[in-house]
Enzyme design. Structure first.
Site, short mmCIF file in Angstrom:
data_model
loop_
_atom_site.label_atom_id
_atom_site.label_comp_id
_atom_site.label_asym_id
_atom_site.label_seq_id
_atom_site.Cartn_x
_atom_site.Cartn_y
_atom_site.Cartn_z
N LEU A 8 16.43 28.81 61.17
CA LEU A 8 17.25 27.95 62.03
C LEU A 8 16.38 26.94 62.78
CD1 LEU A 8 19.55 30.78 63.41
CD2 LEU A 8 20.11 29.14 61.61
N MET A 11 15.99 21.69 60.58
CA MET A 11 17.00 21.48 59.54
C MET A 11 18.06 22.57 59.59
SD MET A 11 16.51 18.81 57.31
CE MET A 11 16.82 19.29 55.62
N GLY A 12 17.62 23.82 59.56
CA GLY A 12 18.56 24.93 59.49
C GLY A 12 19.52 25.00 60.66
N LYS A 164 14.83 16.91 43.89
CA LYS A 164 14.39 16.61 45.25
C LYS A 164 12.91 16.26 45.28
CE LYS A 164 14.61 16.57 49.83
NZ LYS A 164 13.29 16.90 50.33
N GLU A 171 10.05 8.41 47.67
CA GLU A 171 9.95 8.15 49.10
C GLU A 171 8.51 7.83 49.50
OE1 GLU A 171 9.84 11.35 52.51
OE2 GLU A 171 11.90 11.10 51.82
N TYR A 172 7.54 8.58 48.93
CA TYR A 172 6.13 8.30 49.19
C TYR A 172 5.81 6.84 48.86
CZ TYR A 172 4.29 13.13 49.75
OH TYR A 172 3.98 14.38 50.19
#
Length: 291
Positions: A8, A11-12, A164, A171-172
């Site tokens: 948690l 992100m979580g 992903k 993205e890099y």
């Protein structure tokens, strides 16, 4: 539906909130008791009705392996484990095989959205058998952005994390291109307002993007980025992308160069440049700088 969520953090925790806003029940576990709804994986599993779905959002590698191993002991045939962390796709294949021996399904899910996902939704790329994916579908629908896009059943187990991984490789390269352009603009005397040049690109140009918007946000906070050190870490997925390219004989010059640029950022005094300076001095008598 009911969902168990392990991990948690940034992100979580936001994912738990978004799923709850969609009307589902989430039982969350984290090693930090201040974040957790229950105090152990055993308690988490006990609070879920069969067939159970448990989503794992912990760091890739040993932490994910240990969590999947423990869930394999606690869950029952017909239950499903989802790995939503940044695991390598080859680990997914291993986890799926180990859990399948116990009758437990496995789905891997690449998640993109960062700290903005709570409000904007998360882009989801998942892999696994259709039967197992169907058990998780209400959660995918809750997490994805509004509209027809933003989520995809990419293929077999491992396909989600592979997709992903490639996303992060792209993205890099995109971030590297923006960074190089920014440095060049900052270097010349004639351009006096680099931040506003970046802002002007946000509308009507072919390079407008969310990353560009975030770059402008960063420049609004610190116009010349004077408060930052020129050091960039890599999460590992860029390396995996380059390794996969080598394994499949696919040329990725831009992504590979962007990964190596991050390595260069960690060298305050580049050993390679020492050799280059020495060679230029040897063959051409070019000046060298001494320490």
């Amino acid at each position: 539906m009911e969902l168990g969520l392990v991990g948690l953090g940034k992100m979580g925790g936001n994912m738990r909130e978004r799923i709850r806003r969609a009307g589902h029940t989430v039982v969350g576990y984290d090693r930090n008791p201040d974040l957790a709804d229950v105090h152990s994986l055993e308690e988490l599993v006990s609070k879920l009705s069969a067939p159970r779905v448990v989503w794992v959002m912990v760091p890739a590698g040993e932490a994910t392996q240990a969590t999947v191993d423990r869930l394999g002991e606690l869950l029952e045939p017909g239950d499903v484990v989802v790995d939503g962390g940044n695991s390598r796709w080859t680990d997914d294949e291993k986890h799926a095989e180990e859990l399948a021996a116990k009758g437990i399904g496995f789905v891997d899910c690449g998640v993109s959205g960062g700290v903005w996902g709570l409000e904007n939704g998360y882009a989801l790329m998942y892999g696994g058998d259709a039967e197992n994916v169907a058990k998780v579908q209400p959660v995918f629908d809750a997490l994805k952005p509004e509209g027809d896009f933003g989520a995809v059943h990419a293929g077999k187990v491992g396909a989600g994390h592979f997709a992903k991984m490639v996303h992060n490789g792209i993205e890099y390269a995109m971030m590297q291109a923006y960074a190089e352009g920014w440095e060049l603009l900052e270097k010349v005397d004639s351009v006096e307002n680099v931040r506003e040049v970046f802002r002007s690109w946000q509308e009507g140009t072919v390079i407008r993007s969310w990353l560009l918007d975030l770059a402008v946000n960063a420049l609004d906070d610190d116009e010349h980025l004077d408060g930052l050190r020129g050091y960039a870490q890599d999460s590992g997925e860029g390396r995996w992308t380059v390794e996969a390219a080598i394994d499949n004989a696919v040329p990725l010059p831009a992504i590979t160069a962007s990964l190596f640029a991050r390595f260069a950022s960690r060298q305050e005094d580049s050993p390679q440049m020492k050799m280059i300076a020495a060679l230029r001095n040897q063959f051409g008598g070019h000046a060298v700088e001494k320490k």
